[in-house]
Scaffold this active site. Sequence first.
Site, mmCIF file in Angstrom:
data_model
loop_
_atom_site.group_PDB
_atom_site.id
_atom_site.type_symbol
_atom_site.label_atom_id
_atom_site.label_comp_id
_atom_site.label_asym_id
_atom_site.label_seq_id
_atom_site.Cartn_x
_atom_site.Cartn_y
_atom_site.Cartn_z
ATOM 1 N N GLU A 43 0.821 -1.209 0.000
ATOM 2 C CA GLU A 43 0.000 0.000 0.000
ATOM 3 C C GLU A 43 0.857 1.263 0.000
ATOM 4 O O GLU A 43 1.824 1.373 0.753
ATOM 5 C CB GLU A 43 -0.916 -0.001 1.222
ATOM 6 N N LYS A 116 -10.110 2.487 -2.310
ATOM 7 C CA LYS A 116 -10.283 1.940 -0.964
ATOM 8 C C LYS A 116 -11.607 2.403 -0.365
ATOM 9 O O LYS A 116 -11.890 3.595 -0.287
ATOM 10 C CB LYS A 116 -9.112 2.378 -0.090
ATOM 11 N N CYS A 153 -5.816 -2.771 2.341
ATOM 12 C CA CYS A 153 -5.553 -2.686 3.779
ATOM 13 C C CYS A 153 -6.801 -2.809 4.654
ATOM 14 O O CYS A 153 -7.276 -3.904 4.876
ATOM 15 C CB CYS A 153 -4.767 -1.416 4.091
#
Length: 294
Positions: A43, A116, A153
């Site tokens: 990331e 995300k 994540c």
Amino acid sequence: MKELKIGFLQQHNTADVANNIERLCDGIHDLASRGAELIVLQELHNSLYFCQTEDVDVFDLSEPIPGPSTELFGRLAKKWQVVIVTSLFERRAPGLYHNTAVVLEKDGTIAGKYRKMHIPDDPAYYEKFYFTPGDLGFHPIQTSVGRLGVMVCWDQWYPEAARLMALQGAELLIYPTAIGYDARDTKEEQERQRMAWQTVMRGHAVANGLPVVAVNRVGHEPDPSQHTNGIQFWGTSFVSGPQGELHYEASTDEEESVIVAIDLHHSEQVRRWWPFLRDRRIESYGDIVKRFID
């Protein structure tokens, strides 16, 4: 068999963005020369994990998509005939930014992107200051090496996200990651958190009958504000099979450049043994879309 050779780079980062990118390029070249067909990066791999503080000047690190990074990694994907999963700080418009994974196809084009969806806001992880939650939903990205369920994540803690990818035909789940220890926690608590992080994703593998790839950064990054002792990223990048079995687990404190071969067709056999998708009681799950059930 449908064997796929997955390469990943578990890397430490510094404030020297150019050097971070140079090492990534060298690593991609090395993995491709060793036979990798799919390469996954961690990331926000171009820079330090800047979310430890809230600083408006950090927005200068962002870039458009397409932009410099997609052009660079696209050239590498084409040169070495690999698919690359990148993770970028996207500047969508003035005042509008995302934490975005971009998949580059073997011909250098953008196969797809994922913004995300789940954005944390915890001490040293002040991501809500920088990132607008994604608006592209949970949709696999079709590539020449397979249908990739790419998330980022914090998304990895949510079984709903993994399930939605699986229900749309993802052949594997991929999580570029930046997560580590809080120095104030005890060693025992740090270890519980690290193992919970891995366990939940291996659970997604089992529940959906899919391999999982998680690539974390490693090393210590200081807190620019000096309010904390910074983050010691715990590495532990791993590849899990569809029954949660570990094909590879990286070190907690060293950089690694790894290739893991997996059989994508094995998921079909696992789903025949454990037909979880068949036995879902979808007519009874309506309340799942509520925030809380009183």
